[in-house]
Design a protein around this motif. Structure first.
Motif, short mmCIF file in Angstrom:
data_model
loop_
_atom_site.label_atom_id
_atom_site.label_comp_id
_atom_site.label_asym_id
_atom_site.label_seq_id
_atom_site.Cartn_x
_atom_site.Cartn_y
_atom_site.Cartn_z
N SER A 49 -10.49 84.62 141.23
CA SER A 49 -10.33 84.88 139.81
C SER A 49 -11.18 86.07 139.38
O SER A 49 -10.72 86.97 138.66
CB SER A 49 -10.73 83.66 139.00
N TRP A 76 -4.21 85.06 137.54
CA TRP A 76 -5.44 84.60 138.20
C TRP A 76 -6.68 84.98 137.39
O TRP A 76 -7.66 84.23 137.34
CB TRP A 76 -5.55 85.20 139.61
N GLN A 82 -9.36 79.94 139.94
CA GLN A 82 -8.62 79.51 141.13
C GLN A 82 -9.57 78.78 142.07
O GLN A 82 -10.71 79.20 142.26
CB GLN A 82 -8.04 80.73 141.85
N ASN A 103 -5.64 74.96 139.47
CA ASN A 103 -6.52 75.89 138.79
C ASN A 103 -6.72 75.42 137.35
O ASN A 103 -6.01 74.55 136.87
CB ASN A 103 -5.94 77.30 138.81
#
Lengths: 294, 369
Positions: free
Chosen positions: A263, A38, A43, A50
């Motif tokens: 993120s 992530w 995201q 993503n």
């Protein structure tokens, strides 16, 4: 004759290890791997795809003044609360060690704060340190405006430090007391015969001999002050006022779950992890050398 | 150098009393050994002199100054502990020099004095080591050095040799003795080992159950034990004891099964006594020799230079030490003989020594059965 359990085929051994490996993978490596993933992508807040952004998340965090403010606050919190919790525990343990009638009672009673969940303890301290009622209200009456964690960032920081230290004093005390008790009585007596007074004995004999415990507690306290502070901050200050108590661990939560910046939060948690690892390595490299292991 | 005066000293822990009023005088420069079984209060007494235990009652004076309320450091005593109690985080030199450092002696002088002590104890090559890297004997010497460097008025030793192996113990014993001759500081040495006590002491204090049983030179304590306890505690193997009753013509022993013709003891007829004979004072003779006690051989312990022969005297164990090369078969019968002057009499009630044969017989007649 050696009796040892052996497996005819290596597969049986693997099968025995599988449940444990499965648990470790599911609850440690998978989430950690997910966080790393992530942190390298952007995201979408409500799911669904993503974009790979490389280190952009880290760049944006590290160029953000709010984030550096959070690191500073975390460092201040870690330094003062660790110092306070260890110093108070050390003094209490040193005093307790000298006369031990009913020491079992101290041990039991003093471990309790550590057993209290951080939010419950934070709620209690929120009332205890409330500026409008109780003890601090009396102080505020004498010096108006002296104490208000809702308005003054320093007061808010002091509140969470007090709450956190209170929890860890008990924990540290148990370890310090055990360390003091492990020092043979005759060593103290020998030092007394050598003309050393109470304070001198503490500095020359007891303190050097408990350095392994001090070192252990230092590592634990600093690590926990970065991680275990979440509940206390959430209940007592929620990061405020004006981000004064927005510690790293709390910022991860508020950015991720309130700001829905998954993120960014993931990247922050990676940085926090690296910071804790780095601090621990520093402690082992530079402080452990000064530790006397018997 | 200092004298120690102990007057009516008692020690209580909560409700139990462990030292019941001790009076002792140690002369300046004397080497005194306090001997007793474990739990007799000897270590407690030593620790009260050192200042590590509070004195419940009575007074202890060093050089005429009552020290009851003084801190250990103000008493001028140095102590060697049973487990050495070396500071594990300090080097040998730091261990030895710690008291000087505390006293604020400048480091140059300190180093010089550490060197001097190390030379005496042959520790010079070990000064930089930590105690963990030393052998038992070396640790022992460091502990002695730590006590010596302060040039104390009084040396206190709390069973310092009990953690060493037998050979080292003998060696350290003579080193302590030599050291004392050299420093001639008043020394108090506590031990439960009677060989240690006999060999080291100028004067021996035998303690039992928190009381002093006897004070005297090792030879006095051995040859004229003041009580039944001292008689059996000092000497190895311990003194043989036979219960008896004073009769008109001597003694009846072992529940009247044996008679012993001795000179008039001066004790009232019918009084219960315990008769002691040292194993070394018993002579073994051919069975059936007139006047000899017959006994059955149980066991022989070979000691090289001599042997201990354990025999059975109507169910009572009895031991004989002999240097003669006799090897009676276990189970065989032997005769036992001893001189009247070698008998020790103790009251069966109090355990105290009874002085008999006041008008000493010029030539001790053999005691006969």
């Amino acid at each position: 004759m050696e009796k040892r359990v052996t497996f005819g085929r290596w597969t049986i051994g693997i099968l025995f290890a599988v449940p444990q490996l499965f648990l470790i993978f599911t609850f440690f490596y998978w989430p950690a791997g997910q966080a790393v993933y992530w942190s390298l992508t952007l995201q979408q807040p409500w799911g669904g795809g993503n974009i790979w952004v490389g280190l952009d998340n880290f760049r944006s965090i590290l160029s953000n003044a709010d984030y550096w403010n959070s690191i500073t606050a975390s460092m201040i919190f870690a330094g003062i609360s660790t110092g306070l919790a260890m110093l108070i525990a050390l003094v209490l343990a040193a005093l307790t060690d000298r006369q031990l009638a009913g020491s079992w009672l101290y041990r039991v009673v003093l471990i309790w704060p550590y057993g209290i969940a951080a939010p419950a303890l934070a709620l209690a301290f929120r009332f205890i340190l409330a500026p409008e009622a109780g003890f601090m209200a009396v102080v505020n009456r004498v010096w108006p405006g002296f104490w208000d964690p809702g308005l003054d960032g320093a007061d808010a920081m002091a509140s969470i430090i007090i709450a956190f230290s209170w929890k860890y004093v008990g924990y540290n005390f148990i370890f310090f007391l055990a360390a003091f008790q492990a020092i043979p009585r005759s060593l103290i007596e020998a030092a007394a015969m050598d003309g050393s007074g109470v304070i001198r004995r503490f500095l020359d004999i007891q303190f050097p001999l408990i350095t392994p415990t001090i070192f252990f507690l230092l590592v634990i306290n600093i690590t926990e002050s970065f991680q275990d502070s979440f509940g206390i901050v959430d209940i007592m200050t929620a990061g405020g006022p004006a981000n004064a108590t927005n510690l790293m661990v709390y910022k991860i939560y508020s950015d991720g779950f309130k700001g829905l910046d998954y993120s960014g939060a993931a990247a922050q948690s990676i940085i926090l992890m690296l910071l804790i690892i780095a601090l621990t390595i520093v402690q082992f490299r530079f402080i452990e050398r000064r530790v006397h292991y018997r | 150098m200092a004298s120690i005066t102990i007057r009516g000293v008692k020690k209580n822990y909560a409700k139990t009393q462990v030292v019941h009023g001790v009076d002792l005088d140690f002369a300046s420069g004397e080497f005194v050994v306090i001997l007793g079984p474990s739990g007799c209060g000897k270590s407690t007494l030593l620790r009260m002199i050192a200042g590590l235990e509070e004195i419940s009652d009575g007074t202890i004076a060093i050089d005429g100054t009552v020290v009851n309320k003084l801190e250990p450091r103000e008493r001028g005593c140095a102590m060697v502990f049973q487990n050495y109690a070396l500071y594990p985080h300090m080097s040998v030199a730091q261990n030895i020099g710690y008291s000087l450092k505390v006293a604020g002696v400048p480091s140059a002088e300190r180093a010089q004095r550490i060197q001097a002590v190390a030379r005496v104890l042959e520790l010079e090559h070990l000064l930089d080591r930590k105690p963990m890297a030393l052998s038992g004997g070396q640790r022992q010497r460091v502990a002695m050095g730590r006590a010596m460097i302060r040039e104390p008025k009084v040396f206190l030793f709390d069973e310092p040799l009990s953690n060493l192996d037998a050979k080292l113990r003998v060696q350290m014993r003579s080193e302590i003795r030599k050291l004392h001759r050299r420093l001639s500081a008043t020394s108090v040495f506590v031990t439960h080992d009677q060989v240690e006590a006999m060999t080291l002491a100028d004067r021996l204090v035998v303690m039992n159950g928190g009381r002093v049983e006897q004070v005297g030179t090792p030879a006095e304590v051995y040859s004229r034990p003041a009580s039944r306890f001292v008689a059996t505690f000092v000497g190895a193997p311990s003194m043989n004891m036979l219960e008896g009753t004073v009769t008109l013509d001597g003694l009846s022993l072992l529940g009247d099964s044996r008679k012993l013709n001795v000179s008039r003891t001066g004790l009232p007829v019918g009084s219960k006594v315990a008769v002691g004979i040292r194993p070394e004072a018993v002579r073994m003779v051919a069975p059936g020799t007139p006047g000899a006690l017959a006994a059955t051989v149980d066991l022989i312990e070979e000691l090289g230079a001599g042997r201990v022969i354990y025999v059975d005297l109507d169910g009572v164990p009895f031991s004989i030490v002999t240097s003669e090369t006799v090897h009676p078969e276990p189970g065989s019968t032997v005769g036992l003989q001893f001189a009247e002057s070698d008998l020790h009499f103790f009251s069966s009630e109090t355990g105290g020594r009874l002085d008999v044969f006041k008008a000493s017989v010029p030539e001790p007649a053999p005691a006969t059965l």
